[in-house]
Design a protein around this motif. Sequence first.
Motif, mmCIF file in Angstrom:
data_model
loop_
_atom_site.group_PDB
_atom_site.id
_atom_site.type_symbol
_atom_site.label_atom_id
_atom_site.label_comp_id
_atom_site.label_asym_id
_atom_site.label_seq_id
_atom_site.Cartn_x
_atom_site.Cartn_y
_atom_site.Cartn_z
ATOM 1 N N THR A 48 0.831 -1.204 0.000
ATOM 2 C CA THR A 48 0.000 0.000 0.000
ATOM 3 C C THR A 48 0.870 1.261 0.000
ATOM 4 O OG1 THR A 48 -0.249 -0.140 2.406
ATOM 5 C CG2 THR A 48 -2.004 -1.089 1.068
ATOM 6 N N ARG A 51 1.975 1.709 -3.563
ATOM 7 C CA ARG A 51 0.869 2.223 -4.375
ATOM 8 C C ARG A 51 0.649 3.713 -4.110
ATOM 9 N NH1 ARG A 51 -1.661 2.202 -8.993
ATOM 10 N NH2 ARG A 51 -3.818 2.801 -8.776
ATOM 11 N N TYR A 52 0.775 4.121 -2.863
ATOM 12 C CA TYR A 52 0.655 5.536 -2.518
ATOM 13 C C TYR A 52 1.717 6.346 -3.247
ATOM 14 C CZ TYR A 52 1.473 9.850 -0.043
ATOM 15 O OH TYR A 52 1.702 11.161 0.245
ATOM 16 N N TYR A 54 3.240 5.620 -5.990
ATOM 17 C CA TYR A 54 2.911 5.634 -7.411
ATOM 18 C C TYR A 54 1.861 6.695 -7.728
ATOM 19 C CZ TYR A 54 1.068 4.149 -11.898
ATOM 20 O OH TYR A 54 0.634 4.132 -13.187
ATOM 21 N N VAL A 55 0.790 6.716 -6.945
ATOM 22 C CA VAL A 55 -0.284 7.685 -7.178
ATOM 23 C C VAL A 55 0.217 9.105 -6.923
ATOM 24 C CG1 VAL A 55 -2.550 8.460 -6.362
ATOM 25 C CG2 VAL A 55 -2.127 6.030 -6.736
ATOM 26 N N THR A 58 2.401 10.183 -9.812
ATOM 27 C CA THR A 58 1.588 10.412 -11.004
ATOM 28 C C THR A 58 0.868 11.752 -10.907
ATOM 29 O OG1 THR A 58 1.289 8.032 -11.256
ATOM 30 C CG2 THR A 58 -0.237 9.456 -12.442
ATOM 31 N N LEU A 59 0.339 12.070 -9.746
ATOM 32 C CA LEU A 59 -0.359 13.345 -9.580
ATOM 33 C C LEU A 59 0.614 14.523 -9.555
ATOM 34 C CD1 LEU A 59 -3.043 12.370 -6.915
ATOM 35 C CD2 LEU A 59 -3.386 12.786 -9.358
ATOM 36 N N ARG A 64 5.475 8.215 -13.417
ATOM 37 C CA ARG A 64 6.015 7.417 -12.313
ATOM 38 C C ARG A 64 7.329 8.019 -11.854
ATOM 39 N NH1 ARG A 64 6.511 4.802 -8.154
ATOM 40 N NH2 ARG A 64 6.871 2.586 -8.069
#
Length: 186
Positions: A48, A51-52, A54-55, A58-59, A64
Amino acid sequence: LRMARTSELVITRAAGRSAIRSLGSPLVVAGFIGVIAVTLFNPIVAATSERYEYVADTLRYGQRSVLSVSSEGVWLRQTSADGQVVVNARGASENGTELFDVTFLTFDDVGRPISRIWAENAQLQVGSWELTNTKNWPISLGLNPEVNAEFHKSFTLTTDLTPDRILEGFRAPSAIPIWDLPKFIF
């Protein structure tokens, strides 16, 4: 402490049982819960966290992370005036601003390779990489890259990378599962 305050330990010891033996079962259960938490929950937390990251990347950057560390060395991705550049280095300084035995693969806007540049050393300056002892192979259709290779004592390659962006690209320690730590360290 609660057992000592309520005199439960005194009663237990008066019955002939030692205090250490009375506390053995709770310690074993606490140890078992700790082992379960580390072996089962750590990979979930690491996934997790990854994944955080990565997000968030991206934002923040629209792509990446610019950095990856693997058994092949350090990998960076950057943009330049001509397009994308993928960087692979066998070694790096602790802050990632100096790379050793480094290869730059440049791509145009469409994603076709333009050139391959190898350098002994690359030092990140403001807005550019300063390369030493380089060999530049141009890549184009119908052209022999080795015959047309160029040697340079020093070479400058533009970049949008900064030391802060490189350091942000490193994975947080919490994003590495405990089972992957030996592979990541070595």
